[in-house]
Enzyme design. Structure first.
Site, PDB file in Angstrom:
ATOM      1  N   GLU A  35      10.663  15.311  15.426  1.00 22.44           N
ATOM      2  CA  GLU A  35      10.863  15.244  13.976  1.00 22.44           C
ATOM      3  C   GLU A  35       9.892  16.215  13.294  1.00 22.44           C
ATOM      4  OE1 GLU A  35       9.654  11.639  11.882  1.00 22.44           O
ATOM      5  OE2 GLU A  35      11.560  11.720  10.810  1.00 22.44           O
ATOM      6  N   GLU A  72      10.431   0.914  10.002  1.00 26.46           N
ATOM      7  CA  GLU A  72      11.429   1.983   9.789  1.00 26.46           C
ATOM      8  C   GLU A  72      10.695   3.290  10.059  1.00 26.46           C
ATOM      9  OE1 GLU A  72      13.107   4.924   8.349  1.00 26.46           O
ATOM     10  OE2 GLU A  72      13.145   3.995   6.355  1.00 26.46           O
ATOM     11  N   CYS A 110      13.410  10.670   6.518  1.00 30.45           N
ATOM     12  CA  CYS A 110      13.419  10.287   7.936  1.00 30.45           C
ATOM     13  C   CYS A 110      14.839  10.296   8.508  1.00 30.45           C
ATOM     14  CB  CYS A 110      12.745   8.939   8.136  1.00 30.45           C
ATOM     15  SG  CYS A 110      13.117   7.775   6.846  1.00 30.45           S
ATOM     16  N   LYS A 135       0.834  -1.206   0.000  1.00 28.65           N
ATOM     17  CA  LYS A 135       0.000   0.000   0.000  1.00 28.65           C
ATOM     18  C   LYS A 135       0.872   1.262   0.000  1.00 28.65           C
ATOM     19  CE  LYS A 135      -1.872   2.572   3.179  1.00 28.65           C
ATOM     20  NZ  LYS A 135      -1.866   3.905   2.539  1.00 28.65           N
TER      21      LYS A 135
HETATM   22  P1  ADP Z   1       3.447  10.265   7.743  1.00 27.35           P
HETATM   23  O1  ADP Z   1       3.176  10.912   9.070  1.00 27.35           O
HETATM   24  O2  ADP Z   1       4.841  10.308   7.315  1.00 27.35           O
HETATM   25  O3  ADP Z   1       2.428  10.556   6.708  1.00 27.35           O
HETATM   26  P2  ADP Z   1       2.223   7.804   8.452  1.00 27.35           P
HETATM   27  O4  ADP Z   1       2.879   6.903   9.418  1.00 27.35           O
HETATM   28  O5  ADP Z   1       0.983   8.519   8.854  1.00 27.35           O
HETATM   29  O6  ADP Z   1       3.372   8.744   7.986  1.00 27.35           O
HETATM   30  O7  ADP Z   1       1.906   7.044   7.101  1.00 27.35           O
HETATM   31  C1  ADP Z   1       2.764   6.092   6.501  1.00 27.35           C
HETATM   32  C2  ADP Z   1       1.917   5.021   5.857  1.00 27.35           C
HETATM   33  O8  ADP Z   1       1.173   4.345   6.867  1.00 27.35           O
HETATM   34  C3  ADP Z   1       0.894   5.546   4.857  1.00 27.35           C
HETATM   35  O9  ADP Z   1       0.820   4.633   3.780  1.00 27.35           O
HETATM   36  C4  ADP Z   1      -0.389   5.544   5.670  1.00 27.35           C
HETATM   37  O10 ADP Z   1      -1.550   5.421   4.876  1.00 27.35           O
HETATM   38  C5  ADP Z   1      -0.203   4.305   6.532  1.00 27.35           C
HETATM   39  N1  ADP Z   1      -0.981   4.272   7.776  1.00 27.35           N
HETATM   40  C6  ADP Z   1      -1.484   5.316   8.483  1.00 27.35           C
HETATM   41  N2  ADP Z   1      -2.110   4.879   9.593  1.00 27.35           N
HETATM   42  C7  ADP Z   1      -2.001   3.515   9.604  1.00 27.35           C
HETATM   43  C8  ADP Z   1      -2.424   2.464  10.504  1.00 27.35           C
HETATM   44  N3  ADP Z   1      -3.082   2.734  11.615  1.00 27.35           N
HETATM   45  N4  ADP Z   1      -2.101   1.195  10.195  1.00 27.35           N
HETATM   46  C9  ADP Z   1      -1.392   0.912   9.087  1.00 27.35           C
HETATM   47  N5  ADP Z   1      -0.986   1.834   8.203  1.00 27.35           N
HETATM   48  C10 ADP Z   1      -1.272   3.125   8.444  1.00 27.35           C
END
Ligand code: ADP
Length: 491
Positions: free
Chosen positions: A401, A270, A304, A196
């Protein structure tokens, strides 16, 4: 106090500018709407929902992409399971390798198109997409293709076994590269994949689905689902997934770790970082300043492992800050598709809001903020490169961050103080050391608790080299031979 340069004599208004050098986009094909890639075909999402992906440099809609729900995740995992049981796990490893090589070659052939799409969907300068993201993505597929039939040599006296179905969730800062980091080792080790991409940068992963189709991979070996966090959560919680690979924020990493506790799913995470870039007085200062610019300003600080904290030895601090400010005046913020651009658009309105909140916070905390005062384009999301000086270790702009082109500068007197300050963080992803003494590099490098330490350079990547964090920066390693073991059961 360094007497050689008077910091107040900043005057960089040269009165001239580069002519625009826009990358051609004639060869780029983006569809109006993208479905989900499941079982080797593009299929509509069960609930019929789609969302827009926009160009953050002008806020225009680029395409509509499908929102995968739990039923779609189930379909994709079933397709991956079928492909694993019936084809991929039974295929001769050398044959698997041929498919992965094919993906690598097609990415190379279509590199220019990938670079433009990465730039318009994510906001990053075309120069970076063209010279870093896309070639490195192809290099990862080439590298892991070579390992497919050599796993027994990578792990002598062990019996490497594939895990099954890998669920992979990636962020928006290096969309195709992160997909390559995750898909290439998974396939080489004999696993099948449900990936995804992030909601703001889905297009190169969907283009990769077209490459996978063109490479004639058996249906279901790679499935690509677009969607938001709920799609990611459905992948993480699916019973028939054997491994989760996640790159993203520390908060979501924590949620995922909770969700996986007590299951037998293997995982690698990561997560965030707040890397210290340490400049010692004996460093080549001009090169170090250029390294700092590369470490935090290029790619808008959307990295990151960015060097978002600068630690400078006190005797050269004025000189470094002066030269840094001088260099910042020459950085070009603007159209990501212009080949002269150094700093492109911030990835999304939400991310810009978050960065701006930190800029306010830093000033409220008493730090001194420096920006060059360049004009932002009228539309889109922009942040001028920013320095914070006069900061304390307790300031949130030093500890948290920000994920933007924002650098906090601190000074130190002794090597031990530099190490103590560098390690005073909950993160531990990367770090940098600038000195002309090799022994100092080894000494300090061994004392910093971070997964990657660069010496007299920064942000250099290679598929053969492992990457990953300590502390709240994550669990496990990706890249190199270490990246193989994350996708194998090693008896
Ligand atoms: P950022 O803050 O850098 O946008 P996120 O950690 O929110 O990073 O998002 C990184 C990825 O994790 C994206 O593909 C997002 O859709 C997905 N994501 C966000 N929330 C969840 C969750 N609860 N479980 C799994 N994947 C998630």
């Amino acid at each position: 106090m360094n007497k050689r340069i008077a910091p107040h004599k900043l005057n960089f208004d040269t009165g001239w500018a580069y002519s625009p050098a826009p990358e051609s986009i004639d060869h780029v094909h983006i569809k109006d709407q993208y479905k989900l890639f499941i079982g080797g075909k593009f299929v509509a999402p069960k609930a019929g929902k789609y969302f827009n992906t926009i160009n953050p440099a002008n806020e225009k809609v680029l395409a509509r992409v499908a929102q995968a729900g739990a039923t779609d995740v189930d379909r994709a995992v079933n397709a991956a399971r079928g492909a694993y049981d019936n084809i991929w796990s039974k295929m001769k490893p050398a044959e698997r390798g041929k498919y992965i090589y094919r993906i690598a070659r097609i990415i190379q052939e279509r590199a220019r198109e990938f670079a433009v799409i990465e730039s318009v969907d994510g906001g990053k300068p075309i120069r970076e997409a063209r010279d870093v993201d896309i070639p490195l993505a192809a290099a990862h597929f080439f590298y892991y293709a070579g390992w497919a039939d050599k796993l027994n040599y990578a792990f002598p006296c062990r019996t490497p076994q594939s895990l099954g179905v890998a669920g992979q969730i990636i962020p928006w800062n290096f969309p195709l590269l992160m997909a390559a980091w995750k898909i290439a080792p998974a396939l080489a080790c004999g696993n099948t994949v449900v990936l995804k991409p992030a909601e703001t940068t889905p297009l190169t992963a969907l283009k990769l689905a077209e490459v996978i189709e063109a490479a004639d991979l058996p249906p279901g070996v790679v499935n690509i689902l677009t969607g938001d966090g709920s799609t990611g959560a459905a992948i993480v919680n699916h019973d028939d997934v054997n491994k989760i690979a996640f790159t993203g924020s520390t908060n979501v990493g924590r949620i995922i770790q909770h969700a996986l506790a007590g299951t037998d799913k293997k995982y690698t995470l990561e997560l965030g970082g707040k890397a210290a870039n340490i400049i010692f007085a004996d460093a080549a200062i001009d090169q170090a300043v250029e390294g700092v610019v590369n470490a935090i300003f290029f790619n808008q600080g959307h990295v990151c492992c960015a060097g978002s904290r600068l630690l400078v030895q006190e005797s050269v601090a004025d000189e470094v800050v002066f030269k840094l400010k001088e260099r910042m005046q020459t950085l070009i913020v603007g159209d990501p598709l212009d080949k002269n651009t150094d700093i492109g658009a911030i990835n999304s309105a939400a991310q810009l809001e978050r960065i701006n909140a930190y800029l306010d916070l830093g000033q409220e905390e008493g730090a001194e903020m420096f920006q060059c005062g360049g004009k932002n384009p009228d539309k889109g999301y922009w942040c001028q490169p920013t320095l914070f000086t006069n900061v304390a270790q307790s300031h949130r702009v030093v500890r948290e961050e920000i994920f933007g082109p924002v650098l906090a500068i601190q000074t130190f007197r002794t090597l031990d103080e530099a190490v103590a300050k560098a390690n005073n963080t909950q993160y531990g992803l990367s770090g940098g050391i600038w000195t002309d003494k090799g022994a100092k590099i080894f000494n300090v490098g061994a004392k910093i608790r971070a997964g990657v330490i660069w010496a007299n350079t920064f942000n250099k990547f290679d598929p053969t080299s492992p990457f990953g964090g300590y502390k709240e920066s994550g669990v496990g390693r990706e890249g190199g031979m270490h990246g193989l073991s994350a996708y194998l059961d090693l008896h």
